[in-house]
Design a protein around this motif. Structure first.
Motif, PDB file in Angstrom:
ATOM      1  N   TYR A 138      -9.046   1.066  -7.509  1.00 53.07           N
ATOM      2  CA  TYR A 138      -8.932   0.978  -6.107  1.00 53.07           C
ATOM      3  C   TYR A 138      -9.860   2.040  -5.382  1.00 53.07           C
ATOM      4  CZ  TYR A 138      -4.162  -1.109  -7.285  1.00 53.07           C
ATOM      5  OH  TYR A 138      -3.187  -1.943  -7.637  1.00 53.07           O
ATOM      6  N   LYS A 139     -10.899   1.438  -4.801  1.00 49.71           N
ATOM      7  CA  LYS A 139     -11.749   2.361  -4.018  1.00 49.71           C
ATOM      8  C   LYS A 139     -10.869   3.192  -3.135  1.00 49.71           C
ATOM      9  CE  LYS A 139     -15.800   2.416  -0.929  1.00 49.71           C
ATOM     10  NZ  LYS A 139     -16.677   1.357  -0.185  1.00 49.71           N
TER      11      LYS A 139
ATOM     12  N   GLU B 111       0.912  -1.335   0.008  1.00 52.29           N
ATOM     13  CA  GLU B 111      -0.219  -0.144  -0.128  1.00 52.29           C
ATOM     14  C   GLU B 111       1.016   1.179  -0.235  1.00 52.29           C
ATOM     15  OE1 GLU B 111      -3.972   1.915   0.290  1.00 52.29           O
ATOM     16  OE2 GLU B 111      -2.952   0.345  -0.787  1.00 52.29           O
TER      17      GLU B 111
ATOM     18  N   ASN C  98      -4.952   2.312   3.027  1.00 50.48           N
ATOM     19  CA  ASN C  98      -5.748   1.207   3.523  1.00 50.48           C
ATOM     20  C   ASN C  98      -5.183  -0.104   2.930  1.00 50.48           C
ATOM     21  OD1 ASN C  98      -7.735  -0.370   4.366  1.00 50.48           O
ATOM     22  ND2 ASN C  98      -9.208  -0.157   2.302  1.00 50.48           N
TER      23      ASN C  98
ATOM     24  N   ARG D 170      -6.920  -3.330   1.735  1.00 49.15           N
ATOM     25  CA  ARG D 170      -7.340  -3.482   0.433  1.00 49.15           C
ATOM     26  C   ARG D 170      -6.840  -4.675  -0.070  1.00 49.15           C
ATOM     27  NH1 ARG D 170      -7.987   0.784  -2.231  1.00 49.15           N
ATOM     28  NH2 ARG D 170      -7.361   2.686  -0.840  1.00 49.15           N
ATOM     29  N   TRP D 171      -5.430  -4.902   0.388  1.00 46.93           N
ATOM     30  CA  TRP D 171      -4.756  -6.084  -0.239  1.00 46.93           C
ATOM     31  C   TRP D 171      -4.882  -7.443   0.333  1.00 46.93           C
ATOM     32  CZ3 TRP D 171      -1.814  -5.020  -4.395  1.00 46.93           C
ATOM     33  CH2 TRP D 171      -1.464  -3.752  -4.600  1.00 46.93           C
TER      34      TRP D 171
END
Length: 472
Positions: free
Chosen positions: A388-389, A342, A395, A398-399
Motif C-alpha cells: 500500500y503506497k 480503507e 485513501n 486505492r481500492w
C-alpha cells in the motif's frame, strides 16, 4: 552447613535449568528468532502496553526490525510465533483444520465461554456458522434487515441532531446493540428491568487487559460483566423453553427449535455462548469502525465530498428522494465500499488472529512445534508500504478496480480461510446504510476527542464528540 549448602546449590541449578529451558524451548528443528521474555510472564506487558501510533504496533514493529517478519515470543504464559508475512499468513488460513486450528489464550476462552464458536472445530463450527447465516445471511439482509437498519439509523440520527453534542462511539454502539439484541432475543431496553448493555460495557473495558482476576482490575470487571449478561441470557432461554409454542420472530425462536429436536447436537451451554458472542461481535467492532470512518471523513473533506455525491446521486434518481434504500442501490455503492475497506484497513480493529499448530510445522526454513500458538498480525500486512503506497494515508481510491468483498493475502480485516467472519456482510450493510442516512441529511463538526489508542485493540479513550446538524 554442608547439607544446607547442597540444597541451596541444587535449587540454584534447578532454577537456572528452568530459566534456560524457558528461554530455549525444545524443537525438532530451527525455531524462529525472538525472545521468550521473562519466565511465565513472557513479553505480555510489552504486548498490552497502550500506544497511540497509527502505524504497526510498537511491540510488533520493533521485533520485525530485530528478527524479521516471523518471530517467536511468549504471551500470557504461552509460546507464540508472530507472523507479519503475507505468504505465511495465507498458508495458516488455508491449512485450517489440517495443520492449524482456531485458538485463543485461556483468558479469552474464559471470557467468551469454553464452547464459544471461535473455540469449536469441524462439524460443530460449520453447524453454528449455518445457524448464524440463517439470521445474517444475504437473503435475510436483503429481505428483512436492510429496512430495519435504515429506520434505526434515521431515528437515532434525528435524536442526536437535537442534542448539543453526541459521543459517537457510545451512541453508535448503543444503536447497534439495541437493534441486534432485538433481532437475537427480542430485548427492548425501554421495557426490560435489566440493563443488558451495561454488562457488556463492563465486559468490553476489560476484554483486552492484563489477565489479573482480583477485585478492582479491568479483567475482574470483565468477568463480572460476562457473568451478569450470561445470567440474563440463561433466564431468557429458560423462559423460552418453558413456552416453546410461543413465537417471538427472533433468533432465539430458531435456537429453541434446534434444542427441541430429537437428535440435536446443540446444547444449552453452546447456544448461550453463541448468543453472547453474537451480541458482542455485532456491535462493538461495528461501532468502532463507524466512529473511525466519521473521524477519517472529518479529516479528509475531499473524500467526504465524493462519498456524499455518490449517495446524493442515488437520491436524485428516485421518484421520491426520501424513499428507502433498496438492495440494488446498496450494491451500487462502489465508493462507499472503498471507504469501508480503507477504514478497516487503516483502523486495524483486530490486532491479532490466533491459531494453534496440530503437529510440527516446517515453513520458511523454521519449525513450529506442535501445540504452539501462531498469531497472524493484520496491522503489519495492512500497513506494509510494499503493498500500500503511503499506508498511513486514508485513501479509499486505492481500492478502485479491486475486489472489496473478500479476503486476500494482503487484506484480512475480516479474517481469512474457512473462518472468514460470518458477520462481514451484516457489518458492511450497517456501515453503508448509516453513512447513507448521515451524509444525505446531516453535516457535523468535531467538538472533542477522536484520539485512537491501541491496548492492543482499538479504543477511543476520550470518545469522539461531535455536533450533528440537519442540512437545510
Amino acid at each position: 552447613m554442608s547439607v544446607g549448602f547442597c540444597i541451596g546449590a541444587f535449587l540454584v541449578i534447578c532454577v537456572t535449568h528452568w530459566i534456560y529451558r524457558w528461554r530455549n524451548p525444545r524443537s525438532s528443528g530451527r525455531l524462529p528468532p525472538g525472545s521468550m521474555g521473562l519466565p511465565l510472564l513472557g513479553e505480555t506487558l510489552h504486548f498490552f502496553a497502550p500506544n497511540d501510533s497509527s502505524d504497526v504496533p510498537p511491540f510488533v514493529r520493533e521485533r520485525m526490525k530485530r528478527y524479521g517478519p516471523v518471530f517467536k515470543t511468549s504471551l500470557v504464559g504461552r509460546p507464540v510465533v508472530v507472523s507479519t508475512d503475507p505468504e505465511f499468513n495465507h498458508y495458516v488460513f488455508q491449512q485450517e483444520g489440517r495443520l492449524f486450528q482456531s485458538w485463543y489464550p485461556d483468558t479469552f476462552t474464559e471470557i467468551f465461554g469454553r464452547q464459544n464458536v471461535g473455540s469449536l472445530h469441524g462439524f460443530m463450527y460449520k453447524y453454528l456458522k449455518n445457524m448464524v447465516l440463517n439470521l445474517f445471511g444475504p437473503e435475510s439482509l436483503k429481505e428483512k434487515l436492510l429496512p430495519e437498519i435504515e429506520k434505526t439509523a434515521q431515528r437515532n440520527l434525528s435524536e442526536w441532531s437535537r442534542q448539543s453534542t453526541v459521543e459517537l462511539k457510545e451512541a453508535t454502539a448503543t444503536m447497534i446493540f439495541d437493534l441486534t439484541a432485538k433481532k437475537l432475543i427480542s430485548y427492548d431496553p425501554a421495557t426490560s428491568s435489566e440493563n443488558l448493555r451495561a454488562n457488556f460495557v463492563a465486559f468490553i473495558q476489560g476484554l483486552i487487559s492484563f489477565p489479573l482476576d482480583i477485585p478492582g482490575t479491568a479483567y475482574h470487571k470483565c468477568l463480572q460483566g460476562r457473568k451478569n449478561a450470561m445470567n440474563m441470557l440463561k433466564a431468557k432461554l429458560a423462559e423460552r423453553l418453558a413456552t416453546p409454542d410461543k413465537q417471538y420472530g427472533d433468533f432465539f425462536d430458531y435456537v429453541v427449535q434446534e434444542l427441541k429436536k430429537e437428535r440435536t447436537v446443540l446444547t444449552e451451554a453452546i447456544a448461550l455462548d453463541l448468543m453472547f458472542v453474537l451480541l458482542f461481535a455485532s456491535f462493538e467492532t461495528t461501532s468502532l469502525a463507524l466512529t473511525a470512518t466519521v473521524k477519517f471523513l472529518t479529516e479528509n473533506p475531499s473524500v467526504l465530498e465524493l462519498l456524499t455525491e455518490e449517495h446524493e446521486t442515488i437520491r436524485r434518481k428516485r421518484e421520491n428522494p426520501d424513499s428507502g434504500l433498496t438492495w440494488k442501490e446498496y450494491k451500487s455503492l462502489t465508493f462507499t465500499a472503498q471507504v469501508i475497506n480503507e477504514t478497516v484497513r487503516l483502523a486495524n480493529i483486530v490486532p491479532g488472529i490466533f491459531r494453534k499448530t496440530l503437529q510440527d510445522i516446517q515453513i520458511k526454513g523454521f519449525t513450529i512445534p506442535a501445540g504452539w500458538a501462531v498469531m497472524v498480525c493484520p496491522p503489519a500486512v495492512h500497513l506494509n508500504p510494499d503493498t500500500y503506497k503511503d499506508p498511513l494515508v486514508f485513501n479509499p481510491s486505492r481500492w478502485e478496480g479491486t475486489e472489496t468483498n473478500g479476503a486476500s493475502k494482503h487484506f484480512m480485516a475480516f479474517g481469512g480461510g474457512m473462518r472468514f467472519c460470518v458477520g462481514t456482510d451484516f457489518t458492511k450493510l450497517q456501515m453503508a446504510v448509516f453513512l447513507h442516512c448521515l451524509v444525505t441529511k446531516y453535516r457535523w463538526r468535531p467538538i472533542k476527542g477522536g484520539d485512537m489508542v491501541r491496548t492492543p485493540g482499538l479504543t477511543f479513550p476520550h470518545g469522539f464528540h461531535i455536533q450533528l446538524l440537519e442540512k437545510q
